[in-house]
Design an enzyme around this catalytic site. Structure first.
Site, PDB file in Angstrom:
ATOM      1  N   ASP A  12       0.844  -1.043  -0.035  1.00  0.00           N
ATOM      2  CA  ASP A  12      -0.122  -0.010  -0.051  1.00  0.00           C
ATOM      3  C   ASP A  12       0.771   1.395  -0.086  1.00  0.00           C
ATOM      4  OD1 ASP A  12      -1.692   2.101   0.562  1.00  0.00           O
ATOM      5  OD2 ASP A  12      -2.922   0.948   1.953  1.00  0.00           O
ATOM      6  N   ILE A  13       0.766   2.070  -0.998  1.00  0.00           N
ATOM      7  CA  ILE A  13       1.793   3.345  -1.034  1.00  0.00           C
ATOM      8  C   ILE A  13       1.600   4.202  -0.044  1.00  0.00           C
ATOM      9  CG2 ILE A  13       0.185   4.800  -2.611  1.00  0.00           C
ATOM     10  CD1 ILE A  13       2.559   5.062  -4.513  1.00  0.00           C
ATOM     11  N   ASN A  26      -6.908  12.411 -11.064  1.00  0.00           N
ATOM     12  CA  ASN A  26      -7.924  12.847 -11.984  1.00  0.00           C
ATOM     13  C   ASN A  26      -7.644  14.416 -12.326  1.00  0.00           C
ATOM     14  OD1 ASN A  26      -9.787  14.080 -10.621  1.00  0.00           O
ATOM     15  ND2 ASN A  26     -10.688  12.188 -10.100  1.00  0.00           N
ATOM     16  N   ASP A  36      -6.072   6.963  -5.443  1.00  0.00           N
ATOM     17  CA  ASP A  36      -6.410   8.534  -4.959  1.00  0.00           C
ATOM     18  C   ASP A  36      -6.979   8.472  -3.676  1.00  0.00           C
ATOM     19  OD1 ASP A  36      -6.584  11.048  -5.083  1.00  0.00           O
ATOM     20  OD2 ASP A  36      -7.659  11.463  -6.946  1.00  0.00           O
ATOM     21  N   GLY A 121      -5.710   1.290 -13.413  1.00  0.00           N
ATOM     22  CA  GLY A 121      -6.841   0.688 -12.540  1.00  0.00           C
ATOM     23  C   GLY A 121      -8.443   1.168 -13.351  1.00  0.00           C
TER      24      GLY A 121
HETATM   25  P1  ADP Z   1      -6.025   5.310 -12.614  1.00  0.00           P
HETATM   26  O1  ADP Z   1      -7.522   5.955 -12.658  1.00  0.00           O
HETATM   27  O2  ADP Z   1      -5.097   5.965 -12.963  1.00  0.00           O
HETATM   28  O3  ADP Z   1      -6.345   4.044 -13.223  1.00  0.00           O
HETATM   29  P2  ADP Z   1      -6.489   3.616 -10.145  1.00  0.00           P
HETATM   30  O4  ADP Z   1      -6.126   4.381  -8.502  1.00  0.00           O
HETATM   31  O5  ADP Z   1      -7.786   3.278 -10.373  1.00  0.00           O
HETATM   32  O6  ADP Z   1      -5.904   4.840 -10.975  1.00  0.00           O
HETATM   33  O7  ADP Z   1      -5.539   2.607 -10.276  1.00  0.00           O
HETATM   34  C1  ADP Z   1      -4.097   2.769 -10.374  1.00  0.00           C
HETATM   35  C2  ADP Z   1      -3.281   1.446  -9.595  1.00  0.00           C
HETATM   36  O8  ADP Z   1      -3.209   1.790  -8.402  1.00  0.00           O
HETATM   37  C3  ADP Z   1      -4.133   0.269  -9.947  1.00  0.00           C
HETATM   38  O9  ADP Z   1      -2.938  -0.732 -10.218  1.00  0.00           O
HETATM   39  C4  ADP Z   1      -4.575  -0.133  -8.398  1.00  0.00           C
HETATM   40  O10 ADP Z   1      -4.703  -1.539  -8.094  1.00  0.00           O
HETATM   41  C5  ADP Z   1      -3.576   0.575  -7.557  1.00  0.00           C
HETATM   42  N1  ADP Z   1      -4.004   1.144  -6.070  1.00  0.00           N
HETATM   43  C6  ADP Z   1      -5.011   1.222  -5.712  1.00  0.00           C
HETATM   44  N2  ADP Z   1      -4.848   1.343  -4.156  1.00  0.00           N
HETATM   45  C7  ADP Z   1      -3.394   1.549  -4.242  1.00  0.00           C
HETATM   46  C8  ADP Z   1      -2.771   1.819  -3.112  1.00  0.00           C
HETATM   47  N3  ADP Z   1      -3.295   2.055  -1.642  1.00  0.00           N
HETATM   48  N4  ADP Z   1      -1.386   1.482  -3.063  1.00  0.00           N
HETATM   49  C9  ADP Z   1      -0.804   1.311  -4.215  1.00  0.00           C
HETATM   50  N5  ADP Z   1      -1.467   1.022  -5.377  1.00  0.00           N
HETATM   51  C10 ADP Z   1      -2.904   0.955  -5.430  1.00  0.00           C
END
Ligand code: ADP
Length: 175
Positions: A12-13, A26, A36, A121
């Site tokens: 988790d980032i 966005n 986000d 995502g």
């Molecule tokens: P986008 O709209 O740019 O596609 P998303 O947030 O829907 O962005 O997804 C981008 C990536 O981030 C996906 O691979 C998703 O699985 C990942 N992701 C979602 N939550 C987290 C998190 N807490 N930490 C790291 N990566 C995440």
């Protein structure tokens, strides 16, 4: 070695103790789902307040804020392209996200930075293709820039982890 400065990790980032984490935001910068949403929840309402003052962000560009309640000092918000089949400039737009985020990081004295898998995502960019672009852009940048010591590629699932790991491995064996 150049590729030692890039690490693929699973997790988790929001938990990472780096100088800056990158948000796949966005155009409004006013929060959304996915990574986000997780970043805004962990950083607290002050983040949204600062984001409001930025008046949005064009696709491919990046803007920086404080990290507030996050372990990271900064959040770099970038807006990835929405996948439209691959012939609408998506590759170049995604490449610009990485380049512009890294440039902004350098300007702010960041030496460690973590990226999520931008656009893969909700925005539907194929993860294998996105991983190749991310690795190419990051390593090209690091080659010319010594102030960034560590780049983490943060994968939220096994599929992404495999894609980014093989992209990095390919770069290492070919480059
Ligand atoms: P986008 O709209 O740019 O596609 P998303 O947030 O829907 O962005 O997804 C981008 C990536 O981030 C996906 O691979 C998703 O699985 C990942 N992701 C979602 N939550 C987290 C998190 N807490 N930490 C790291 N990566 C995440």
């Amino acid at each position: 070695m150049l590729s030692d400065r890039v690490v693929v990790v699973k997790g988790d980032i929001v938990e990472l103790d780096v100088d800056a984490i990158v948000n796949a935001a966005n155009n409004s910068l006013l929060g959304g789902g996915g990574v986000d949403g997780a970043i805004h929840t962990a950083a607290g309402p002050e983040l949204l307040e600062e984001c409001r003052s930025l008046k949005g962000c064009p696709t491919g560009e990046a803007k920086i804020t404080s990290g507030y309640r996050l372990p990271a000092k900064y959040v770099i918000h970038t807006v990835g392209p929405i996948w439209r089949g691959g012939t609408s400039g998506e590759d170049e737009m995604l490449a610009r996200c990485y380049r512009n985020s890294l440039k902004l990081a350098v300007r702010n004295g960041v030496s460690s930075i973590a990226f999520p898998s931008i656009s893969t995502g909700a925005y539907g960019f194929p993860v294998n293709r996105a991983a190749g672009i991310a690795v190419d852009e990051i390593l090209d940048f690091l080659e010319k820039n010594s102030s960034i010591e560590k780049v983490l590629l943060v994968c939220f699932n096994e599929r992404a982890f495999e894609s980014y790991s093989s992209a990095l491995e390919e770069w290492t064996t070919e480059g």
